[in-house]
Motif scaffolding. Structure first.
Motif, short mmCIF file in Angstrom:
data_model
loop_
_atom_site.label_atom_id
_atom_site.label_comp_id
_atom_site.label_asym_id
_atom_site.label_seq_id
_atom_site.Cartn_x
_atom_site.Cartn_y
_atom_site.Cartn_z
N LEU A 69 24.99 -6.19 11.35
CA LEU A 69 26.01 -7.10 11.87
C LEU A 69 26.95 -6.45 12.87
CD1 LEU A 69 26.98 -9.17 8.71
CD2 LEU A 69 25.37 -9.75 10.52
N GLU A 87 26.24 -7.48 16.46
CA GLU A 87 26.16 -8.89 16.80
C GLU A 87 27.41 -9.33 17.55
OE1 GLU A 87 23.67 -11.16 16.29
OE2 GLU A 87 22.46 -9.44 15.68
N GLN A 124 33.60 -6.57 14.35
CA GLN A 124 32.74 -7.36 13.47
C GLN A 124 32.92 -6.98 12.00
OE1 GLN A 124 31.88 -5.72 16.19
NE2 GLN A 124 30.34 -6.79 17.41
N LEU A 151 17.91 -7.15 12.26
CA LEU A 151 19.24 -7.09 12.86
C LEU A 151 19.60 -5.66 13.24
CD1 LEU A 151 21.38 -9.23 10.39
CD2 LEU A 151 20.80 -9.84 12.73
N LEU A 168 23.87 -17.03 12.91
CA LEU A 168 24.08 -16.25 14.14
C LEU A 168 23.69 -17.02 15.39
CD1 LEU A 168 22.71 -12.81 12.86
CD2 LEU A 168 25.11 -13.40 13.31
#
Length: 311
Positions: free
Chosen positions: A26, A29, A66, A246, A293
């Protein structure tokens, strides 16, 4: 559909997957997910059978926005018996936050190469190891497990090929700090099996036991599973992977996603290697997360086994 298993001689019978999606996945992202979504993500991973989940990072919010909700996330997670939830800490301040939150496992993140050490930690390799020294010592005194990440073990986007001798030098220094495990990072995904063998052989010759080593492959050139298979053949039994593939590294532009947990599970299960993790539950989790997402998962196994509706 069950297509059966065909074990191969010389491979371990069981492997631990270190699921790095909630932190390493994450952090790269663009979307910042609400804490309740992150907590559900972790809960889904536990339900699927994971016992080692890298949960978050105690770094300043300006570095990784994040993951700015680390304390809030840990408060929202119901800890499951038998599951470890390591968190990344960059320095003593991060360790203090982790200890205050009741964390039982931490990780520190070092680099083999000078350029990446400066870009990622704003320090030289020597300076970063000096920064980790009191962190690891205090963590071990408190009874915590300490995972040492070592990035750029197989190639660096600025320095090119990384000499095996350099990997061994920094790896032995990391382990000498007191780390309980060392995760070898192919941060930009350039490794191929021959280099994996060379690094693992050199580390073994330097006295680092294989049961203290994990591997962390990125799939930039489609080599992550080939490299994993090679590491398995050398006795490595902890593999880092990320749900749905990811991840990446915000400080290395050429670093694409991690090895997808679902692709790894298909690979391991086909070899008859036990993981304790339910593949279909992971597929469902990655489809659900991809919807959050706003983009599809790059995992081939998710594409092959998934359905169009998140569960």
């Amino acid at each position: 559909m069950d297509y059966g298993t065909t074990p191969l001689h010389g491979l371990p019978s069981r492997v631990t997957i270190c699921e790095v999606g909630p932190r390493d996945g994450l952090q790269n992202e663009q979307a910042v997910l609400p804490v309740e979504v992150k907590a559900e993500f972790v809960a889904r991973l536990v339900d699927a059978g994971h016992t080692l989940i890298e949960t978050t990072s105690f770094v300043p919010a300006k570095w990784i926005p994040q993951l700015a909700d680390a304390e809030e996330l840990l408060d929202a997670i119901t800890l499951a018996p038998g599951v470890r939830y390591p968190v990344l800490v960059p320095n003593e301040r991060g360790l203090e936050r982790a200890l205050a939150a009741g964390v039982r496992d931490i990780a520190v993140f070092g680099s083999v190469t000078e350029t990446f050490a400066r870009r990622n930690l704003n320090r030289t390799v020597d300076e970063s190891l000096a920064m980790f020294t009191p962190v690891v010592a205090r963590a071990r005194e408190a009874g915590l497990g300490v995972r040492g990440y070592l990035s750029m073990c197989f190639g660096d986007p600025w320095e090119g090929e990384v000499p095996v001798e350099r990997v061994v030098e920094v790896a032995t220094r990391m382990m000498a700090l007191g780390c309980t495990q060392l995760s070898l990072g192919d941060t930009i995904g350039v490794a191929t099996p021959g280099r994996v063998v060379a690094v693992l052989d050199a580390l073994a010759a330097a006295g680092i036991p294989v049961d203290a080593i994990a591997v962390h492959f990125h799939d930039t050139y489609g080599q992550a599973l080939a490299n994993t298979f090679t590491a398995l053949g050398h006795g490595v039994t902890t593999i880092d992977a990320s749900a749905g593939g990811l991840g990446g590294c915000p400080y290395a532009g050429s670093a694409t996603g991690n090895l997808a947990t679902e692709d790894l599970l298909w690979h391991l299960h086909g070899l008859g290697i036990e993981t304790g993790i339910d593949l279909q539950k992971m597929v469902d989790t990655s489809i659900w997360l991809a919807a959050k997402l706003g983009r599809p998962s790059p995992s081939r196994a998710v594409t092959a086994l998934g359905d169009p509706l998140p569960r």
